[in-house]
Design an enzyme around this catalytic site. Structure first.
Site, PDB file in Angstrom:
ATOM      1  N   ASP A   1       0.791  -1.222   0.000  1.00 12.56           N
ATOM      2  CA  ASP A   1       0.000   0.000   0.000  1.00 12.56           C
ATOM      3  C   ASP A   1       0.827   1.278   0.000  1.00 12.56           C
ATOM      4  O   ASP A   1       1.804   1.407   0.722  1.00 12.56           O
ATOM      5  CB  ASP A   1      -0.934   0.064   1.197  1.00 12.56           C
ATOM      6  CG  ASP A   1      -1.772   1.332   1.129  1.00 12.56           C
ATOM      7  OD1 ASP A   1      -2.590   1.402   0.213  1.00 12.56           O
ATOM      8  OD2 ASP A   1      -1.558   2.242   1.929  1.00 12.56           O
TER       9      ASP A   1
ATOM     10  N   ASP B   1      -8.442   4.514   5.229  1.00  9.68           N
ATOM     11  CA  ASP B   1      -7.079   4.904   4.843  1.00  9.68           C
ATOM     12  C   ASP B   1      -6.542   5.937   5.846  1.00  9.68           C
ATOM     13  O   ASP B   1      -5.892   6.916   5.462  1.00  9.68           O
ATOM     14  CB  ASP B   1      -7.035   5.440   3.411  1.00  9.68           C
ATOM     15  CG  ASP B   1      -5.610   5.561   2.877  1.00  9.68           C
ATOM     16  OD1 ASP B   1      -4.666   5.095   3.555  1.00  9.68           O
ATOM     17  OD2 ASP B   1      -5.435   6.124   1.782  1.00  9.68           O
TER      18      ASP B   1
END
Lengths: 425, 321
Positions: free
Chosen positions: A152, A305
């Site tokens: 990520d 996130d």
């Protein structure tokens, strides 16, 4: 040790339940759900006017520890999760060192057991150091407790590595989570490419930089028959591609972040660095496509996130500020206000997006359900409570939110992990 | 009348009346530079700091001369000679200088939005001397002043802006200003250098330089930067010059009394053919000269806005008080 939650509206998509019930928790497990359960020796939590849901799971969080403890620690990140109504969070591997080995995974999970108010699941790196070249010891990461793999923040640019990762991780049915961005097309951009990037003179990240990678991942997932999960999907093009792939039976899932359904590139107009994240705030057209996909089921979950940064790091020129905003303590209110109270989706669908689906995608046993015998992770919501977001009161170390001062309707009321109340309004 | 803000960040937030006010004030300041003693006491006792994080010759000189002709004290800071090299943030640098009682900062920065950031971080006035690809308001104002001098008015004129529109703050400020003042603006450049949505700013967009120039009253060429070539925005300066460079042949398509403008510095033989920069209808040196008057007007009006009540900064061009 018994906890009895009384007279709440139990919303649990895993057993098709939406009705007023009492929920009895014994020894950290759901023991009974019934119209009326006697109090006999149990601690009682009144839940009139509250929604009782299986504990919310945020599958995309940056806890920053080890390595960046000035931004966040496992303790503060978990406290923020509890205050935000989350009972489980998954932490991304971009720590220092990167979580690309079982030793780092075990360190994180041990720290979380010592200091964390909520359950922490680790996501391991796809490649060593997240450099994109060589696979991590994915089997060992799995044995150490990782529930998925991802580089990520760094897209897997090499299609061959993506193929290998899917085939290899598929042995353990671990999803491969990809941040979809073609870095050549994104070209060091800092906001969505469109009218507003032109007016503001900021370098654009075009929607196609995401679309191209989502399409590539669909092709590879389709050819290998393995599970790819698209992190923080943000464009109309990517949504259309995922919808079509799902129709064909490709094993693909995706998440959407609250800021992408609540804000657009127009909100960058004052060069406020709390509007800078990746993927960037997209156009109104993209936002509308996300809302439609949240409604029609194309989107599997809402994930924040959560990306804390220090005040000093963000108090600079827009170009120089790091990407990312915090989200754990605003996600539930934004979702209730913008999705449920607006009439877009039902409470059942919201619970699916925040609990049932992430538990299913990651294969989390005992999570995402209030069935008898499940872990007693419960999120209580107060859908009518009006709140004003106040970043100074966040449990997170990060204050980098574009929602400070926003008035929203609906908020978490209590967070229960393994039968223990870890946060209450 | 005075400006509503004590900062000048861009043309976009200005009203037509404010632009008119700045241009009228600049006209009256122009005479000062023709005096034997080129100075008025208007900003005596004020401290003006130029803070340039990007190389500049003419804009910086122009602002400094403007401030000095208004009798302000000036200090110049450049990146190579400051604590920026030691890792100090922009905000800390400005707050430190401000604490020495600076009234106004003139800021050039490679990051779009840097001047706006400073308006939130300090009390002094901030004047944008060019930020990234965002705006360069005083350039657009001096261009407007020059156009008004040559053409009488801006309304109704056809203005062609040619070249690297994508990276140009000059283009953005000019599009804002010229459309607000009622001109018809056409922009032309290679498809790679036309930014998304530029048409929504009110300009017509084309990739054909000849089309943009046909019938134009003003032809404004933008500076092309060599480094754009290295990132494949166009294949070579040679091809760029062929497709978009201004030459006598191409200029024949413009209106017979069209003027040629360029914000400088010129790449001779690239944007403008060798002989055309010195062409009789080229107003490039007038632009530079008008820059001083426009910046005097801006500094005066900003100081007046900061002082609040009208008359706070006295009459603009009068003698000693």
């Amino acid at each position: 040790m018994k906890l009895l939650i009384k007279n709440g509206r139990v919303v649990d998509p895993s057993q098709d339940l939406d009705d007023t019930r009492d929920v009895l928790i014994v020894e950290g497990k759901i023991a009974k759900i019934d119209a009326s359960i006697p109090e006999a020796g149990a601690q009682v939590l009144q839940a009139v006017g509250r929604v009782i849901a299986p504990g919310f799971i945020d599958m995309h969080v940056h806890l920053r520890e080890p390595g960046y403890e000035d931004k966040e620690t496992i303790r503060t990140g978990c406290a923020a999760a509890a205050a935000g109504g989350f009972t489980s969070i998954c932490c991304m591997p971009n720590t220092n060192p990167v979580n690309d080995s079982r030793a780092v995974t075990e360190y994180i999970l041990a720290r979380a057991r010592e200091e964390g108010a909520v359950n922490v699941y680790a996501i391991g790196a796809i490649t060593r150091g997240s450099q994109g070249d060589l696979l991590s010891e994915i089997g060992d990461l799995r044995a150490g407790g990782c529930v998925a793999i991802s580089d990520d923040g760094k897209p897997v640019s090499n299609a061959l590595i993506m193929r290998r990762a899917l085939e290899y991780a598929g042995m353990w049915k671990m999803p491969v989570i990809d941040h979809c961005e073609d870095l050549n097309l994104a070209e060091n951009g800092v906001m969505h490419e469109g009218y507003y990037s032109t007016v503001l003179g900021l370098k654009g990240i075009p929607g196609m930089s995401e679309d191209v990678m989502v399409q590539r991942n669909i092709l590879i997932a389709s050819a290998t028959g393995q599970h790819v999960h698209i992190a923080h999907l943000s464009t109309a093009g990517a949504i259309a591609a995922v919808r079509e792939a799902k129709r064909r039976g490709v094993h693909i899932t995706c998440e959407v972040a609250p800021h992408h359904f609540a804000l657009t590139d127009k909100d960058v107009s004052s060069y406020d660095t709390s509007t800078k994240m990746k993927p960037p705030l997209r156009s109104e057209e993209d936002r509308q496509a996300l809302l439609a996909a949240l409604k029609d089921g194309t989107v599997d979950c809402i994930a924040t996130d959560h990306a804390p940064h220090t005040y000093d790091e963000k108090n600079v020129e827009y170009d120089y500020a790091p990407f990312g905003i915090v989200g754990l303590e605003t996600a539930v209110s934004l979702s209730l206000d913008r999705l449920v109270h607006s009439g877009l989706i039902s409470m059942t669908r919201l619970v699916g997006l925040l609990s049932t689906n992430p538990a299913r995608i990651l294969g989390l046993k005992g999570k995402g359900s209030l069935r008898i015998g499940s872990d007693a992770d419960v999120t209580l919501l107060n859908p009518q409570r009006k709140i004003t977001v106040d970043a100074d009161r966040f449990r997170s170390k990060g204050r980098n939110t574009p929602f400070n001062g926003w008035k929203l309707k609906g908020a978490p009321a209590a967070t229960i992990v393994a039968g223990k109340i870890v946060w209450q309004e | 009348m005075q400006l509503r803000s004590k900062h000048l960040i861009g043309i976009e937030p200005l009203t037509r009346d404010e632009i008119q006010l700045i241009l009228d004030t600049a006209d009256s300041f122009k005479e000062v530079s023709t005096r034997e003693i080129k100075k008025v006491p208007t900003l005596r006792g004020k401290t003006i700091v130029t803070l340039f994080y990007e190389a500049s010759t003419r804009t910086r000189t122009s602002f400094e001369l403007a401030a000095k002709r208004l009798s302000a004290d000036t200090v110049s800071i450049s990146t190579t000679a400051s604590s920026v090299q030691k890792g100090e943030t922009l905000i800390d640098t400005v707050r430190n200088i401000e604490s020495m009682a600076a009234d106004c900062f003139i800021v050039r920065h490679s990051c779009s939005g840097a001047p706006l950031l400073l308006t939130r971080a300090c009390r002094a006035s901030i004047v944008n001397a060019g930020d990234g690809s965002h705006e360069h308001p005083t350039q657009a104002l001096l261009d407007a002043m020059t156009i008004r001098e040559r053409k009488g008015q801006i309304e109704g004129l056809r203005v062609a802006i040619i070249g690297d529109i994508r990276h140009s703050r000059v283009a953005r400020s000019n599009i804002h200003l010229l459309t607000k003042m009622g001109a018809e603006v056409r922009v032309a450049g290679p498809g790679t250098l036309l930014p998304t949505g530029i048409g929504k700013l009110g300009a017509t967009v084309t990739t054909d330089a000849d089309e943009a120039i046909t019938g134009a009253d003003v032809v404004m060429m933008l500076r092309i930067q060599q480094e754009r070539m290295d990132r494949s925005f166009f294949p070579s300066l040679r091809e760029f010059a062929k497709l978009y460079g201004l030459n006598r042949e191409r200029m024949k398509r413009a209106s017979p009394d069209a003027i040629v403008m360029h914000p400088g510095p010129i790449n001779r033989g690239v944007e403008i053919d060798h002989d055309l920069a010195d062409f009789e209808r080229s107003v490039i040196l007038d632009q530079t000269a008008n820059g001083v008057a426009v910046r005097m007007a801006v500094l005066y009006l900003i100081s007046q806005a900061a002082a609040g009540a009208a008359g706070g900064a006295g009459t603009p061009t009068g003698g000693a008080h």
